[in-house]
Design an enzyme around this catalytic site. Sequence first.
Site, mmCIF file in Angstrom:
data_model
loop_
_atom_site.group_PDB
_atom_site.id
_atom_site.type_symbol
_atom_site.label_atom_id
_atom_site.label_comp_id
_atom_site.label_asym_id
_atom_site.label_seq_id
_atom_site.Cartn_x
_atom_site.Cartn_y
_atom_site.Cartn_z
ATOM 1 N N ASP A 114 61.316 16.674 68.968
ATOM 2 C CA ASP A 114 60.469 16.537 70.163
ATOM 3 C C ASP A 114 61.198 16.724 71.508
ATOM 4 O OD1 ASP A 114 58.439 15.975 68.397
ATOM 5 O OD2 ASP A 114 58.468 13.816 68.715
ATOM 6 N N ASP A 166 63.668 8.418 69.742
ATOM 7 C CA ASP A 166 63.523 7.320 70.704
ATOM 8 C C ASP A 166 63.183 5.990 70.029
ATOM 9 O OD1 ASP A 166 61.088 8.410 69.964
ATOM 10 O OD2 ASP A 166 60.187 8.228 71.950
ATOM 11 N N GLY A 218 61.120 10.773 62.205
ATOM 12 C CA GLY A 218 60.846 12.112 61.675
ATOM 13 C C GLY A 218 62.144 12.847 61.366
ATOM 14 N N ARG A 262 54.694 14.949 69.789
ATOM 15 C CA ARG A 262 54.169 13.607 70.082
ATOM 16 C C ARG A 262 53.609 13.608 71.508
ATOM 17 N NH1 ARG A 262 54.978 9.049 66.901
ATOM 18 N NH2 ARG A 262 56.767 9.890 65.805
ATOM 19 N N ARG A 320 59.928 5.450 58.411
ATOM 20 C CA ARG A 320 59.520 4.701 59.608
ATOM 21 C C ARG A 320 59.337 3.271 59.088
ATOM 22 N NH1 ARG A 320 58.553 8.925 63.138
ATOM 23 N NH2 ARG A 320 57.496 10.751 62.284
ATOM 24 N N ASP A 349 62.349 14.522 73.303
ATOM 25 C CA ASP A 349 61.798 13.527 74.233
ATOM 26 C C ASP A 349 62.744 12.362 74.490
ATOM 27 O OD1 ASP A 349 61.625 12.529 71.667
ATOM 28 O OD2 ASP A 349 59.603 11.731 71.867
ATOM 29 N N THR A 380 65.606 14.542 66.714
ATOM 30 C CA THR A 380 64.145 14.668 66.794
ATOM 31 C C THR A 380 63.799 16.073 67.265
ATOM 32 O OG1 THR A 380 62.122 13.931 67.901
ATOM 33 C CG2 THR A 380 64.164 13.614 69.125
#
Length: 329
Positions: A131, A107, A15, A175, A76, A133, A129
């Site tokens: 996120d 990730d 992303g 996510r 992706r 994460d 990202t």
Amino acid sequence: MSETKGKIAVLTSGGDAPGMNAAIRAVVRTGISKGYEVYGVRRGYNGILNREMDLLTFHDVSEKLQHGGTFLFTARSAEFREEEGKKKAAAICKELGIETLIVIGGDGSFTGAKNLSKYGVNVIGLPGTIDLDIAYTDYTIGFDTAVNTAMEAIDRLRETSNSHERCSVVEVMGRSAGYIALWCGIANGAEQILIPEKFDNNYDKLIEEIKNNRASGMTHQIIVNAEGIGHSYGLAKKIEEATGIETRATILGHLQRGGSPTARDRVYASVMGAYAIDCIEKGKKNRLIGYKEGHVYDVDIEEAFQMTKSIDDYEYEVAGILGTRCEYK
Ligand SMILES: Nc1ncnc2c1ncn2[C@@H]1O[C@H](COP(=O)(O)OP(=O)(O)O)[C@@H](O)[C@H]1O
Ligand SMILES: O=P(O)(O)OC[C@H]1O[C@](O)(COP(=O)(O)O)[C@@H](O)[C@@H]1O
Ligand SMILES: [Mg+2]
């Protein structure tokens, strides 16, 4: 003309995240200033497999810093996920004389990079990202902008929710991680925050809290729901049926990923981009770059994958207290 110190390629993968352009710019300009040739690879790992890359100049990265998205495009890549894809990518890097690949991604992209390093390509990763994460770093490129964008959207939502005395369920990205939701929950003063790391699926309790909340005089409610929980339309219906309160769901979606990066995203992405080149200068191999305790740092890619991180319990507790749940304990 002086001899080049070597070839470096840079790509963005997964992303897009606001600040990626700032990171690319820093890699290119620092790389050139230290004597390297820097190639920009288009469309993530697909760009290696399809040999879509160009030598970038100092001027090629002008007027990019202030824009969200990534001017190198992203993807992706399904082919790169396969072992054959990684072998092919490594062979192409070798053939083109690319010694180091700088991967700006999340990730998933780092898992790909780690596997690629097994085939002899030196990989350096920058966390990109929205996120947040990624365990080894406190900061990821794009999170700050995304949270601010979502926060502003939720402020707007609160005004209409308030005017109609409604309950609003607003779904934010992330996510399977709840960082954006937790931050918006605190920043927007949400009455409830549902995040995958903490929510116990006790919808009866949630509905009870909404009812109590109304009974105490609250005229409207904002419920921030993380993408990892999802089902926001179903949840809104369930709340309306159980409480009789008019309820609407809004999924913020991809608008959270766009927009001009905040100062933090521009600065941290720039510093990490420059630092990536410093790592190469020092002969470091297979490192991920991040921020820990306010400072830029690098860590071995294998070591980084052993690390874990979790939602800050205290922040979550504070979010609960500042909402209205505490009145009904
Ligand atoms: N297990 C994996 N092995 C190899 N490549 C992977 C793997 N997981 C992800 N990737 C590569 O990284 C790309 C981006 O990963 P994705 O999880 O979609 O985004 P992000 O890197 O932002 O988390 C994938 O499309 C794929 O090409
Ligand atoms: O853009 P897509 O492919 O619909 O993916 C949506 C996902 O991408 C994200 O916006 C960013 O995730 P990544 O950084 O892992 O790519 C997630 O929050 C969301 O789940
Ligand atoms: Mg990811």
